[in-house]
Design a protein around this motif. Structure first.
Motif, mmCIF file in Angstrom:
data_model
loop_
_atom_site.group_PDB
_atom_site.id
_atom_site.type_symbol
_atom_site.label_atom_id
_atom_site.label_comp_id
_atom_site.label_asym_id
_atom_site.label_seq_id
_atom_site.Cartn_x
_atom_site.Cartn_y
_atom_site.Cartn_z
ATOM 1 N N MET A 356 0.848 -1.215 0.000
ATOM 2 C CA MET A 356 0.000 0.000 0.000
ATOM 3 C C MET A 356 0.874 1.252 0.000
ATOM 4 O O MET A 356 0.612 2.220 -0.733
ATOM 5 N N VAL A 357 1.920 1.207 0.818
ATOM 6 C CA VAL A 357 2.806 2.371 0.915
ATOM 7 C C VAL A 357 3.473 2.640 -0.436
ATOM 8 O O VAL A 357 3.545 3.787 -0.891
ATOM 9 N N GLN A 358 3.909 1.561 -1.062
ATOM 10 C CA GLN A 358 4.573 1.709 -2.362
ATOM 11 C C GLN A 358 3.663 2.401 -3.388
ATOM 12 O O GLN A 358 4.058 3.328 -4.086
ATOM 13 N N ARG A 359 2.419 1.904 -3.435
ATOM 14 C CA ARG A 359 1.481 2.491 -4.403
ATOM 15 C C ARG A 359 1.140 3.935 -4.052
ATOM 16 O O ARG A 359 0.983 4.788 -4.922
ATOM 17 N N ALA A 396 -9.240 13.474 -0.644
ATOM 18 C CA ALA A 396 -8.232 12.527 -0.140
ATOM 19 C C ALA A 396 -8.357 11.238 -0.939
ATOM 20 O O ALA A 396 -9.474 10.743 -1.181
ATOM 21 N N PHE A 397 -7.214 10.720 -1.378
ATOM 22 C CA PHE A 397 -7.181 9.445 -2.097
ATOM 23 C C PHE A 397 -6.605 8.393 -1.170
ATOM 24 O O PHE A 397 -5.484 8.571 -0.662
ATOM 25 N N GLN A 402 -8.547 -3.093 -1.449
ATOM 26 C CA GLN A 402 -9.135 -3.266 -2.781
ATOM 27 C C GLN A 402 -8.198 -2.760 -3.879
ATOM 28 O O GLN A 402 -8.192 -3.284 -4.992
ATOM 29 N N THR A 403 -7.403 -1.718 -3.555
ATOM 30 C CA THR A 403 -6.445 -1.187 -4.539
ATOM 31 C C THR A 403 -5.513 -2.293 -5.017
ATOM 32 O O THR A 403 -5.177 -2.393 -6.194
ATOM 33 N N LEU A 404 -5.095 -3.120 -4.055
ATOM 34 C CA LEU A 404 -4.142 -4.181 -4.390
ATOM 35 C C LEU A 404 -4.797 -5.238 -5.278
ATOM 36 O O LEU A 404 -4.140 -5.898 -6.064
ATOM 37 N N ARG A 421 -15.093 5.249 -5.936
ATOM 38 C CA ARG A 421 -13.839 4.588 -6.347
ATOM 39 C C ARG A 421 -13.453 5.006 -7.754
ATOM 40 O O ARG A 421 -14.303 5.210 -8.623
ATOM 41 N N LEU A 422 -12.145 5.162 -7.933
ATOM 42 C CA LEU A 422 -11.605 5.595 -9.231
ATOM 43 C C LEU A 422 -10.483 4.663 -9.614
ATOM 44 O O LEU A 422 -9.766 4.172 -8.741
ATOM 45 N N PRO A 423 -10.244 4.491 -10.907
ATOM 46 C CA PRO A 423 -9.042 3.726 -11.294
ATOM 47 C C PRO A 423 -7.790 4.525 -10.909
ATOM 48 O O PRO A 423 -7.741 5.740 -11.113
#
Ligand code: ATP
Length: 444
Positions: A356-359, A396-397, A402-404, A421-423
């Motif tokens: 998560m941090v990386q993304r 705020a994003f 779910q992102t992963l 939610r957005l791509p």
């Protein structure tokens, strides 16, 4: 006002200056978010006044000018406010603003209202700060810190009009520090001794002065509305003949309903040919416009003048809200997204999760190429949202589980608290588009 002052201090917008030495009355330093907000105000002004127009040029004149400039402009003789002392409480007041002041012994009363008040006769107090230029200490070295940026514009009229062949109507715009030894600074940044002015002098053929005066009042009023200030707290007040400077044929204040009442936010004045005529007489240099056919005239001048500080206070007072969401209180600055110091926050939901941090880092790096964004991974997500609400960050994003899985993020909107939610790959263009959308204060 107290709540805004305390938020500014708590979140590092504004600090009392020289605080570790006991301060210096009504002088302030700007911290990180304060600098960002000031930058936005200045660049929006510059954009509207210069970038988006064909009839305007920019200038950056010196703070310390030849002292003859201030003789010619009338500031040495007349840039003063009436001052009264109280022999009882030893305080000083502006004689023309007693209704806004408080008696030193009985703050619920105005100076002069209590039987023990003992006010002196009013005398004129010049507001210019004197300084010395060079190593000599005699009268010839006396100079002044500019009390307005306007005179730097007038003395450059020839450079711009004659050398750069600018034909009236045209304007010269500049922003920069001005200094006034105010008798009673106060009300936070509203009246300070060092402030940043944004001034424009618009030079017009004399017969067109009235038309351009009306035009600039309307332009400037609409600009403040465009910053997101509430219409119900803005008004135009035309000065009466007694209130106006002797050379002015019309002056209007754009007023804002500050917590201290209706007060001048910006002034728009029709200054006639006073300034160019004075500088022509005192300098011996003709400041006039010569038409192709040889006809000469001294242009008239329309001046809109405002300080970043007065806009700063108006924006914060307008935007400040306290509300209860669910069972929690939140303080939120509902600032127009284009003035908000930080445009978006990037938050990894679980800061211990490396993926998560990386993304989140990658998204931050992509966005900060174009926008001022803030990455925050400290504390509970709810607390992080609240910290952003308090400084007015519109979106705020959040990078979560779910992102992963599907490469989408949650976007949370500051005012409605709506989430969608957005791509991940579309966040930058989504933000760009969101910043271009019209915006209105939600409670008007
Ligand atoms: P006031 O009557 O409030 O003293 P003014 O009429 O002297 O103001 P101007 O000389 O017209 O003000 O200055 C132009 C603009 O500069 C004002 O509209 C205001 O936005 C700003 N300004 C003037 N004095 C101060 C100050 N001491 N602190 C912050 N801003 C100021």
């Amino acid at each position: 006002m107290d709540k805004v002052v305390s938020l500014c201090r708590r979140r590092g917008f504004v600090f009392p200056s020289s605080e570790i030495y006991g301060g210096l009355g009504s002088t302030y330093d700007y911290g990180h978010y304060g600098v960002l907000l000031k930058n936005e105000i200045r660049s929006l002004w510059f954009r509207a006044m210069v970038q988006e127009r064909d009839d305007m040029v920019a200038l950056d004149s010196a703070v310390i000018l030849n002292p003859s400039v201030w003789e010619a402009s009338g500031h040495v003789a007349g840039f003063s406010d009436p001052l009264v002392d109280c022999r009882t409480c030893k305080l000083r007041f502006r004689a023309d603003k007693l209704e806004d002041a408080h008696c030193g012994r009985r703050p619920s009363k105005r100076p002069g209202e209590d039987a023990q008040c003992d006010l002196t006769e009013a005398r004129q107090f010049n507001l210019m700060f004197e300084t010395r230029v060079g190593a000599m200490q005699d009268a010839s070295s006396t100079a002044y810190l500019r009390p307005e940026t306007a005179q730097g514009i007038f003395i450059n009229f020839k450079n711009v009009a004659q050398l750069a062949r600018r034909k009236p109507p045209f304007g010269i715009a500049q922003t920069g520090k001005s200094f006034r030894n105010e008798i009673t600074p106060g009300n936070f940044l509203f009246r300070v001794r060092e402030f940043e002015q944004m001034e424009m002098e618009y030079f017009v053929p004399p017969a067109e002065a009235e038309r351009w005066y009306a035009y600039w009042i309307e332009q400037r009023f609409n600009w403040h509305l465009g910053l997101g200030l509430k219409r119900s707290r803005l008004r135009v007040r035309e000065h009466s003949a007694e209130e106006r400077s002797h050379y002015s044929t019309g002056t209007s204040d754009i007023e804002y309903l500050y917590p201290i009442g209706w007060q001048e936010l910006e002034g728009v004045a029709n200054r006639g040919d006073f300034d160019l005529t004075q500088h022509t007489e005192h300098s011996g240099t003709k400041l006039e416009w010569i038409e192709q056919g040889g006809e000469r005239y001294t242009p008239h001048v329309i001046e809109p003048a405002v300080s970043i500080e007065r806009i700063f206070v108006a924006l914060l007072c307008d935007a400040y809200h306290e509300e209860v969401v669910g069972d929690r209180e939140r303080t939120v600055l509902r600032l127009h997204p284009t003035v908000a110091p930080v445009k978006a926050a990037i938050l990894p939901l679980i800061p211990r999760n490396d993926e998560m941090v990386q993304r989140a880092h990658a998204l931050r790096d992509e966005l900060r190429d174009r926008f001022f964004v803030e990455y925050d991974d400290s504390g509970q997500i709810g607390r992080r949202y609240r910290r952003q609400d308090e400084i007015g960050t519109p979106w705020a994003f959040t990078i979560d589980d779910q992102t992963l899985e599907d490469e989408t993020v949650t976007v949370r909107e500051r005012d409605s608290l709506a989430q969608e939610r957005l791509p991940l790959s579309g966040v930058a263009s989504w933000l760009e588009d969101a910043l271009r959308q019209p915006w209105q204060p939600s409670d008007e």
